[in-house]
Scaffold this active site. Structure first.
Site, PDB file in Angstrom:
ATOM      1  N   ASP A  72       0.825  -1.205   0.000  1.00 36.05           N
ATOM      2  CA  ASP A  72       0.000   0.000   0.000  1.00 36.05           C
ATOM      3  C   ASP A  72       0.863   1.260   0.000  1.00 36.05           C
ATOM      4  OD1 ASP A  72      -2.274  -1.508  -0.020  1.00 36.05           O
ATOM      5  OD2 ASP A  72      -2.755  -1.228   2.099  1.00 36.05           O
ATOM      6  N   GLY A  73       2.004   1.207   0.689  1.00 35.48           N
ATOM      7  CA  GLY A  73       2.907   2.359   0.717  1.00 35.48           C
ATOM      8  C   GLY A  73       3.441   2.704  -0.658  1.00 35.48           C
ATOM      9  N   ASN A 146      -4.157   8.865   2.189  1.00 32.00           N
ATOM     10  CA  ASN A 146      -4.612   8.320   3.467  1.00 32.00           C
ATOM     11  C   ASN A 146      -4.892   9.397   4.503  1.00 32.00           C
ATOM     12  OD1 ASN A 146      -4.741   5.607   2.908  1.00 32.00           O
ATOM     13  ND2 ASN A 146      -2.864   5.055   3.974  1.00 32.00           N
ATOM     14  N   ASP A 176      -0.714  14.667  21.557  1.00 30.23           N
ATOM     15  CA  ASP A 176       0.433  14.281  20.722  1.00 30.23           C
ATOM     16  C   ASP A 176       0.210  14.648  19.260  1.00 30.23           C
ATOM     17  OD1 ASP A 176       1.720  13.304  22.895  1.00 30.23           O
ATOM     18  OD2 ASP A 176       1.694  11.195  22.314  1.00 30.23           O
ATOM     19  N   ALA A 190      -5.280   6.072  11.246  1.00 29.99           N
ATOM     20  CA  ALA A 190      -6.436   6.564  12.005  1.00 29.99           C
ATOM     21  C   ALA A 190      -7.110   5.439  12.782  1.00 29.99           C
ATOM     22  CB  ALA A 190      -7.436   7.233  11.060  1.00 29.99           C
ATOM     23  N   SER A 192      -5.653   2.783  14.106  1.00 29.86           N
ATOM     24  CA  SER A 192      -4.842   2.463  15.281  1.00 29.86           C
ATOM     25  C   SER A 192      -5.001   3.526  16.363  1.00 29.86           C
ATOM     26  CB  SER A 192      -3.362   2.328  14.892  1.00 29.86           C
ATOM     27  OG  SER A 192      -2.820   3.578  14.498  1.00 29.86           O
TER      28      SER A 192
END
EC number: 2.7.1.23
Length: 294
Positions: A72-73, A146, A176, A190, A192
Site C-alpha cells: 500500500d505504501g 490516506n 500528541d 487513524a 490504530s
C-alpha cells in the site's frame, strides 16, 4: 468497460519478491501484445528489458493504466505523481496488509487477464491537500491519499493547537497531535488511533486526536468538503511536523497555520470485479467470518 493497451509499470525498490513479480508481469504483458512503459527506477531493476522508460508523471500522460507492484505504501507514493492525470491505477500486493494493492501474486495472470479485458470495478478516491503558512506566507505543501498527521516529530512534548472547521472554532487541544484522514486512510493510522472505519464511497473526513490531554476528546467525522485549519499555539515550546501519508514531512512552528482540504483531482482506483470492501476488512483485520444459520 474501458479496456487498456498502453500500460505503465511501477515497482517498489529493494525487494527481490517485487523483481520476481515484475518479471512475470512484463512477460505476460508482452506475450499478450500490450505496450509496456517502465517507470525509470523500476527499469533499473530489470536490466536488458528493451522497453520504453518514463517518469511517473509521463506515465500518467501517455498510458491508459498504471500497475503498481508493491505494498500500500508503494501505491501511496505513486498516486501523488499520477493523480492529476486521472489514469486508472491497479495494485499488485507485494507488501503486508494490501488494502489498496489487492491482486495477489499467486493469481497474477488470471486476475490481470480479466481486468485488462474490461472485467473490473472502478472507485474514485479523494485526496487531501495541506498547506502550511507562517505570517501569511506559504512554507510547505503536501498531498495525501490516506492522512495528514500533525505530530511532535522527535520531541516528546505535547502540542498545543486550535482547531477550526469551515472557519468555526471547535476547540483548543493539548495532545500528541491530530490525524486528519480520508475514508481510504480510515483503515490505516487513524484506525490504530481509535478512529472509525469508513466505507471508501463516503464523502467524509475523520479527525482523530492522538493521546489528548482531555479524555473527552473523541474522533469527529465531518463533511468531505470541509476546510480544516490548525493553528499551532504561540506558546508551544516544540516545533512539530506535518506528515502526508507518512512519506512526506513538513516542519511547522509556533503560530503557524495548517490548512487541509479536499484535492480537486481524484484517484481512479481499479479492482477485480469481485472486490468487496467488507471481505477485505474480514481478511485484513481478522474479523469473524462465520455466518450464523437462520
Amino acid at each position: 468497460m474501458e479496456t487498456f493497451k498502453n500500460i505503465g509499470v511501477i515497482g517498489r525498490m529493494g525487494s527481490v519478491k517485487v523483481v520476481e513479480t515484475l518479471r512475470r508481469l512484463k512477460t505476460y504483458l508482452i506475450e499478450n501484445d500490450y505496450q509496456v512503459v517502465l517507470e525509470a527506477d523500476t527499469a533499473s531493476m530489470l536490466p536488458g528489458h528493451g522497453l520504453q522508460v518514463a517518469s511517473k508523471k509521463l506515465i500518467g500522460e501517455i498510458c491508459d493504466l498504471a500497475i503498481v507492484v508493491g505494498g500500500d505504501g508503494s501505491l501511496l507514493g505513486a498516486v501523488r505523481d499520477l493523480a492529476k492525470s486521472s489514469i486508472p491505477i491497479l495494485g499488485v500486493n507485494r507488501g503486508r496488509l494490501g488494502f489498496l494493492t489487492d491482486i495477489s501474486p499467486d493469481e497474477l495472470e488470471t486476475r490481470l487477464n480479466a481486468v485488462l479485458e474490461g472485467d473490473y470495478i472502478q472507485e474514485r478516491r479523494f485526496m487531501l491537500d495541506t498547506e502550511i503558512k507562517r505570517n501569511g506566507e506559504p512554507t510547505g505543501f503536501g498531498t495525501a491519499l490516506n492522512d495528514v498527521v500533525l505530530h511532535p516529530g522527535r520531541s516528546t512534548r505535547m502540542i498545543g493547537f486550535d482547531l477550526y472547521i469551515e472557519g468555526q472554532f471547535v476547540y483548543s487541544q493539548r495532545s500528541d497531535g491530530l490525524i486528519v484522514s480520508t475514508p481510504t486512510g480510515s483503515t490505516a493510522y487513524a484506525l490504530s488511533g481509535g478512529g472509525p472505519i469508513m466505507h471508501p464511497k463516503l464523502d467524509a473526513i475523520v479527525l482523530v486526536p492522538m493521546f489528548p490531554h482531555t479524555l473527552s476528546s473523541r474522533p469527529i467525522v465531518v463533511d468531505g468538503n470541509s476546510e480544516i485549519k490548525l493553528i499551532i499555539d504561540e506558546a508551544n515550546e516544540s516545533w512539530p511536523q506535518v506528515s502526508c501519508d507518512g512519506q512526506k514531512e513538513l516542519s511547522c512552528g509556533p503560530g503557524d497555520a495548517i490548512s487541509i482540504a479536499k484535492r480537486p483531482f481524484r484517484l481512479n482506483l481499479i479492482h477485480p470485479s469481485d472486490h468487496n470492501f467488507y471481505a477485505t476488512c474480514r481478511e485484513k483485520l481478522g474479523w469473524a467470518s462465520t455466518i450464523a444459520a437462520s
